[in-house]
Scaffold this motif. Structure first.
Motif, mmCIF file in Angstrom:
data_model
loop_
_atom_site.group_PDB
_atom_site.id
_atom_site.type_symbol
_atom_site.label_atom_id
_atom_site.label_comp_id
_atom_site.label_asym_id
_atom_site.label_seq_id
_atom_site.Cartn_x
_atom_site.Cartn_y
_atom_site.Cartn_z
ATOM 1 N N VAL A 171 0.837 -1.205 0.000
ATOM 2 C CA VAL A 171 0.000 0.000 0.000
ATOM 3 C C VAL A 171 0.870 1.254 0.000
ATOM 4 C CG1 VAL A 171 -1.659 1.335 1.348
ATOM 5 C CG2 VAL A 171 -1.950 -1.138 1.115
ATOM 6 N N GLY A 172 1.934 1.255 0.815
ATOM 7 C CA GLY A 172 2.781 2.432 0.912
ATOM 8 C C GLY A 172 3.557 2.723 -0.355
ATOM 9 N N GLU A 230 0.410 3.490 -3.442
ATOM 10 C CA GLU A 230 -0.782 4.044 -2.793
ATOM 11 C C GLU A 230 -1.825 4.549 -3.775
ATOM 12 O OE1 GLU A 230 0.571 7.054 -0.204
ATOM 13 O OE2 GLU A 230 1.897 7.988 -1.664
ATOM 14 N N GLU A 231 -1.486 4.766 -5.031
ATOM 15 C CA GLU A 231 -2.472 5.198 -6.020
ATOM 16 C C GLU A 231 -3.176 4.016 -6.672
ATOM 17 O OE1 GLU A 231 -3.297 8.273 -6.311
ATOM 18 O OE2 GLU A 231 -1.759 8.848 -4.861
ATOM 19 N N ALA A 236 -4.509 -1.154 -3.560
ATOM 20 C CA ALA A 236 -3.969 -0.532 -2.343
ATOM 21 C C ALA A 236 -5.051 0.262 -1.616
ATOM 22 C CB ALA A 236 -2.787 0.369 -2.693
ATOM 23 N N ARG A 237 -5.855 1.009 -2.371
ATOM 24 C CA ARG A 237 -6.935 1.776 -1.741
ATOM 25 C C ARG A 237 -7.977 0.843 -1.127
ATOM 26 N NH1 ARG A 237 -6.408 5.350 -6.357
ATOM 27 N NH2 ARG A 237 -8.231 4.380 -7.316
ATOM 28 N N MET A 254 -6.648 -0.420 2.210
ATOM 29 C CA MET A 254 -6.751 0.587 3.254
ATOM 30 C C MET A 254 -8.198 0.748 3.739
ATOM 31 S SD MET A 254 -3.824 1.704 4.112
ATOM 32 C CE MET A 254 -4.024 3.290 4.888
ATOM 33 N N ARG A 305 -1.756 -0.361 8.245
ATOM 34 C CA ARG A 305 -1.831 1.099 8.160
ATOM 35 C C ARG A 305 -0.536 1.751 8.647
ATOM 36 N NH1 ARG A 305 -6.941 2.826 7.070
ATOM 37 N NH2 ARG A 305 -6.466 4.928 7.784
ATOM 38 N N ALA A 309 2.159 1.067 6.000
ATOM 39 C CA ALA A 309 1.880 1.853 4.790
ATOM 40 C C ALA A 309 2.282 3.311 4.983
ATOM 41 C CB ALA A 309 0.398 1.750 4.445
ATOM 42 N N SER A 361 5.270 4.944 2.818
ATOM 43 C CA SER A 361 4.940 6.082 1.956
ATOM 44 C C SER A 361 5.864 7.268 2.228
ATOM 45 C CB SER A 361 3.484 6.486 2.183
ATOM 46 O OG SER A 361 3.146 7.610 1.406
#
Length: 325
Positions: free
Chosen positions: A119-120, A123-124, A128-129, A132, A205, A208, A212
């Motif tokens: 995810v990190g 993230e786009e 990944a979204r 989260m 979380r 990530a 990020s």
């Protein structure tokens, strides 16, 4: 190092004393255990004899100092219900709780850290979204509801897994373990999943957010400019630098799960310390409740101390004196 250790030990003793006073007074103020233990047809003399035997005829302050002086010698009192040392009773249930909590944290780490890295770093990405978004539900859903849904789905509808109990165990150095047998693993599956889900969400979380932020740092950009492979960048530069907050959370959550696995153990009838605590509260078994809270507080103190030392091992820039301040 020595000064830090001594100061932490003094702080730990102060915390244990404060907790012992608060818990002892709180437990003393709730109900009368004699009403649950004595036969309803017992005479007044029999009631008075039981009160004297349990030491409940003494003033509360005297009961506390008796408890404290015995606790220093390793005696946390005798269970009113089971008529055996409270600490021994709790320790007999500890392997079941530790096994459950350790496997839950292991599953959460194995799943949560890779998901968080994905995810990190992406993230786009839609996946990944979605991860989260799912983590919000995983962290928010109450444990008792998840447990009942798991039992309904896997035990009632599909009939794949047993709904309660610990199953077959194997003793290693006199300590029973369930994960060493197939039947034990089947009994472990649902309570482990139930405990692991919120921690998977939390670790995902946290990882990530760290990944990020780390991927935008100059040392990562410099490594990419040098042509370092992406896997090596993730492993050596990103993951290694975000391990400190992850280890902190893992340590705190490990202690929390030991203390608060009561709901999961009750839902799945897992014979651990948490289920014993709930039963003891219902039965007003004061020595067991006080001994449980004291033991869990001690575990919290030890875990936090180990986390502090792990900080210094993982990152030499973090000194123990800085952590102490």
């Amino acid at each position: 190092m020595l000064l830090f250790t001594l100061q932490r030990m003094l702080q730990s003793i102060a915390v244990l004393l404060a907790v012992s006073v608060a818990v002892f007074l709180a437990v003393y103020a709730v109900g009368d255990p004699v009403e649950l233990l004595v036969n309803p047809e017992a005479t007044q003399l029999e009631r008075e004899a039981m009160v004297s035997r349990l030491g409940l005829d003494q003033p509360v302050w005297m009961q506390y100092f008796t408890f404290l002086s015995n606790a220093v010698q390793g005696d946390m009192g005798t269970s009113f219900v089971h008529a055996e040392p409270a600490l021994q009773l709790i320790l007999s249930r500890m392997p079941a709780t530790f096994e459950l909590v350790f496997l839950a944290m292991l599953v959460a780490s194995i799943i949560g850290i890779p998901l968080g890295l994905y995810v990190g770093l992406k993230e786009e990405n839609r996946i990944a979204r979605a991860i989260m978004t799912g983590s919000i539900f995983g962290y928010s859903i109450p444990s008792f509801w998840k447990g009942m849904v798991l039992i309904l789905f896997f035990a009632v509808w599909l009939q794949w897994l047993p709904a309660s109990g610990r199953g077959e165990t194997v003793s290693v150095f006199g300590i029973p373990f369930s994960f060493l047998t197939v039947d034990g693993l089947r009994h472990l599956a649902m309570p482990v999943i139930n405990l692991a889900i919120p921690n998977i969400a939390l670790i995902t979380r946290l990882t990530a957010a760290g990944a990020s932020e780390a991927r935008m740092q100059d040392y990562v950009k410099f490594a990419r400019a040098k042509g370092v492979r992406e896997k090596r960048i993730v492993r050596r530069h990103i993951l290694r630098n975000i391990l400190i907050p992850i280890i902190t959370v893992l340590g705190v959550e490990f202690g929390s799960l030991i203390a608060f696995s009561t709901i999961t153990e009750t839902v799945f009838a897992w014979p651990g310390m948490g289920k014993l605590l709930i039963t003891s509260i219902y039965q007003l078994d004061r020595p067991v409740v006080v001994a449980y809270v004291m033991l869990v507080t001690f575990i919290f103190v030890v875990v936090n101390l180990l986390v502090d030392f792990t900080y210094a091992l993982l990152d030499p820039r973090v000194s123990l004196s800085e952590r102490m301040s």
